[in-house]
Design an enzyme around this catalytic site. Structure first.
Site, PDB file in Angstrom:
ATOM      1  N   LYS A  22    -148.543   5.691  34.232  1.00  0.00           N
ATOM      2  CA  LYS A  22    -149.842   5.010  34.378  1.00  0.00           C
ATOM      3  C   LYS A  22    -150.561   5.484  35.643  1.00  0.00           C
ATOM      4  O   LYS A  22    -151.712   5.908  35.601  1.00  0.00           O
ATOM      5  CB  LYS A  22    -149.635   3.493  34.444  1.00  0.00           C
ATOM      6  CG  LYS A  22    -150.869   2.713  34.857  1.00  0.00           C
ATOM      7  CD  LYS A  22    -150.615   1.238  34.940  1.00  0.00           C
ATOM      8  CE  LYS A  22    -150.123   0.747  36.261  1.00  0.00           C
ATOM      9  NZ  LYS A  22    -151.140   0.607  37.332  1.00  0.00           N
ATOM     10  N   ASN A  23    -149.872   5.381  36.773  1.00  0.00           N
ATOM     11  CA  ASN A  23    -150.566   5.658  38.034  1.00  0.00           C
ATOM     12  C   ASN A  23    -150.957   7.128  38.178  1.00  0.00           C
ATOM     13  O   ASN A  23    -151.966   7.437  38.819  1.00  0.00           O
ATOM     14  CB  ASN A  23    -149.705   5.214  39.227  1.00  0.00           C
ATOM     15  CG  ASN A  23    -149.658   3.698  39.336  1.00  0.00           C
ATOM     16  OD1 ASN A  23    -150.412   2.995  38.655  1.00  0.00           O
ATOM     17  ND2 ASN A  23    -148.769   3.197  40.166  1.00  0.00           N
ATOM     18  N   CYS A 116    -156.435  -8.810  45.449  1.00  0.00           N
ATOM     19  CA  CYS A 116    -155.724  -8.870  44.184  1.00  0.00           C
ATOM     20  C   CYS A 116    -154.693  -9.965  44.302  1.00  0.00           C
ATOM     21  O   CYS A 116    -154.532 -10.565  45.366  1.00  0.00           O
ATOM     22  CB  CYS A 116    -155.113  -7.532  43.817  1.00  0.00           C
ATOM     23  SG  CYS A 116    -153.573  -7.213  44.619  1.00  0.00           S
ATOM     24  N   ARG A 121    -156.157  -6.031  49.575  1.00  0.00           N
ATOM     25  CA  ARG A 121    -155.886  -4.595  49.425  1.00  0.00           C
ATOM     26  C   ARG A 121    -157.138  -3.845  49.849  1.00  0.00           C
ATOM     27  O   ARG A 121    -157.975  -3.496  49.028  1.00  0.00           O
ATOM     28  CB  ARG A 121    -155.484  -4.265  47.980  1.00  0.00           C
ATOM     29  CG  ARG A 121    -154.120  -4.821  47.646  1.00  0.00           C
ATOM     30  CD  ARG A 121    -153.747  -4.594  46.209  1.00  0.00           C
ATOM     31  NE  ARG A 121    -153.423  -3.223  45.890  1.00  0.00           N
ATOM     32  CZ  ARG A 121    -153.056  -2.823  44.680  1.00  0.00           C
ATOM     33  NH1 ARG A 121    -152.956  -3.701  43.695  1.00  0.00           N
ATOM     34  NH2 ARG A 121    -152.774  -1.552  44.448  1.00  0.00           N
ATOM     35  N   ASP A 304    -143.335  -1.206  43.486  1.00  0.00           N
ATOM     36  CA  ASP A 304    -143.565  -1.563  42.084  1.00  0.00           C
ATOM     37  C   ASP A 304    -142.268  -1.901  41.337  1.00  0.00           C
ATOM     38  O   ASP A 304    -142.316  -2.238  40.142  1.00  0.00           O
ATOM     39  CB  ASP A 304    -144.298  -0.423  41.350  1.00  0.00           C
ATOM     40  CG  ASP A 304    -145.750  -0.305  41.784  1.00  0.00           C
ATOM     41  OD1 ASP A 304    -146.243  -1.202  42.490  1.00  0.00           O
ATOM     42  OD2 ASP A 304    -146.400   0.698  41.413  1.00  0.00           O
ATOM     43  N   ARG A 397    -151.245  -3.964  30.692  1.00  0.00           N
ATOM     44  CA  ARG A 397    -151.963  -3.026  31.577  1.00  0.00           C
ATOM     45  C   ARG A 397    -151.104  -1.798  31.874  1.00  0.00           C
ATOM     46  O   ARG A 397    -151.642  -0.719  32.108  1.00  0.00           O
ATOM     47  CB  ARG A 397    -152.297  -3.714  32.908  1.00  0.00           C
ATOM     48  CG  ARG A 397    -153.427  -4.693  32.833  1.00  0.00           C
ATOM     49  CD  ARG A 397    -153.847  -5.089  34.213  1.00  0.00           C
ATOM     50  NE  ARG A 397    -154.056  -3.892  35.037  1.00  0.00           N
ATOM     51  CZ  ARG A 397    -154.040  -3.883  36.364  1.00  0.00           C
ATOM     52  NH1 ARG A 397    -153.822  -4.980  37.026  1.00  0.00           N
ATOM     53  NH2 ARG A 397    -154.237  -2.760  37.015  1.00  0.00           N
TER      54      ARG A 397
END
Ligand code: UD1
Length: 421
Positions: A22-23, A116, A121, A304, A397
């Site tokens: 994803k990132n 967030c 952030r 994460d 997501r």
């Protein structure tokens, strides 16, 4: 908003294929704004964040199409350099368009992402770096306005190692006039993936994979095809799931090199980990030993993955273990939800202390953010009874087909489509 019903207690077995990162996808796809033409990205995960980025690009006049794991993007029709709040509020990484837009189009209007769920952030480093390259930045009515006729190469030191700021500033420097020297650049695999793509597009970058990059700006870049890297966070999540459920599972199509810190922690907990090429097999047949982890920038233990690790450590049978987050110091929103399932966890400052011997029983719990939701899934897989996890859009997501992948391994996970809350 959909919810999951997870029945705990099933032993898992078999293989699971890891999706594209994803990132990394969110870092490389905005590069379409740096050149005109058709890009083909493969190994792109079919997840909400990619849909959000595609919608953002559509809103700028850029056509994209996701077929299986291939994303085609034609950047030719761009007719706007604005990233509106409606997209940015859904996904902070939308800010990745800022650097490319100002570098190639001379201006950008990008909504400020705001806070967030796990704390403030800031984006100060993104802005400072772009200013150093000559962009004029103003903040107006919740928007970042960036202007520059042509960016100029410059020296810039990142005070904090930041993945997103590194990506934005690198993406801008490649089209600046002259050379740039960037120091304390983030070395996460996703940043390296972006640099490699940019080089393929015609950029001149030295020092890729290190904290110091020398970039010689070029006048134009061209469209290319690129294969995305595997998702190391998804892979880590499945490896922890294997250990947590005392199962043997193989994660396929991954890169163990990106997972060294996680694999080491799993081995210290008593799991057997076997790496063969792109496959990693994990086997566990007992309660884990307590293992403390502290998050750090790559190649350290990823922030994460800390929520999943905390869930795993609930299975220990003696003592306690500590999970310290040095990147996001208040990223512990999952703890009160784990308490609902019977966890014995105390949070002091940026450390969660997980006491052993918890008896986990099903309850209704609420997802608060992507990785917090993953920790709830892990706990639910071992809790007695049927756990209801609300707001799984957070999981959607970042995890592709999670319920299908888990079901294929023998877990009982059902998605209930609901409009009721
Ligand atoms: C990325 C990842 C996210 C991961 C994080 C850390 C994406 C889309 N997201 O987020 O999953 O958890 O890296 O590995 O790739 N900071 C500042 N000022 C800035 C920018 C960052 O102070 O301008 C701070 C942050 O508050 C944080 C630290 O730097 O404490 C690292 O954040 P950063 O690496 O920028 O995270 P993201 O790129 O937002």
């Amino acid at each position: 908003m959909d919810k999951f019903i997870v029945e705990g207690g099933h032993k898992l077995s078999g293989n699971v294929t890891i999706s594209g990162a994803k990132n990394a996808a969110l870092a490389i796809i905005p590069s379409v704004l740096l050149a005109q033409g058709t890009f083909r990205f493969s190994n792109i995960p079919n997840i909400r964040d990619i849909w959000t980025l595609s919608r953002l690009l559509h809103s700028m006049g850029i056509h994209s199409e996701l077929n299986n794991d291939e994303l085609f993007v034609d950047s030719t029709g761009i007719n706007s350099t604005e990233a509106p709040y409606e997209h940015v509020k859904k996904m902070r990484a939308s800010i990745n368009v800022l650097g490319p837009l100002v570098a190639r189009h001379g201006h950008a209007k990008v909504s400020l992402p705001g806070g967030c769920s796990f704390g403030p952030r800031p984006v100060d480093l993104h802005l400072k770096g772009l200013e150093k390259l000559g962009a004029t930045i103003t903040l107006d009515s919740g928007y970042i306005l960036a202007e520059s006729k042509r960016l100029q190469g410059a020296k810039f030191h990142f005070d904090i190692s930041s993945v997103g700021a590194s990506e934005n500033v690198i993406s801008a420097a490649v089209l600046a006039k002259g050379s740039s020297l960037l120091t304390n650049v983030a070395v996460e695999p996703e940043v390296t993936a972006l640099c490699k793509l940019l080089v393929k597009m015609g950029a001149k970058i030295n020092g890729i994979g290190t904290t110091t990059l020398e970039i010689e700006g070029v006048d134009t870049l061209h469209a290319v095809d690129e294969v995305n890297i595997p998702d190391r966070i998804e892979a880590a999540t499945f490896l922890i799931i294997g250990a947590m459920t005392k199962s043997t599972i193989t994660v396929e199509k991954t890169n163990a090199y990106h997972l060294t810190a996680v694999i080491q922690a799993l081995e210290e907990s008593g799991a057997e980990v076997d790496v063969t090429g792109e496959n990693i097999t994990i086997s566990m047949d007992k309660a884990p030993e307590p293992v403390n982890v502290a998050t750090a920038v790559y190649p350290g233990f990823p922030t994460d993955v800390q929520a999943q690790w905390a869930a795993y450590m609930m299975m220990t049978q003696h003592g306690n273990s500590r999970v310290t987050d040095n990147i996001y110091k208040s990223r512990f929103l999952y703890v009160p939800e784990l308490h609902r399932l019977g966890a014995d966890i105390e949070v002091i400052d940026n450390t969660a202390i997980i006491n052993s011997g918890a008896t986990l029983k099903a309850a209704t719990v609420m997802s608060s953010d992507l990785r917090a939701s993953a920790s709830l899934i892990l706990a639910a897989l071992v809790a007695e009874g049927k756990t209801e996890i609300l707001r799984v859009y957070h999981l959607d997501r970042g995890y592709e087909n999670l319920e299908k992948k888990l079901s294929n391994l023998g877990a009982s996970v059902k998605r209930i489509k609901t409009e009721e809350y």
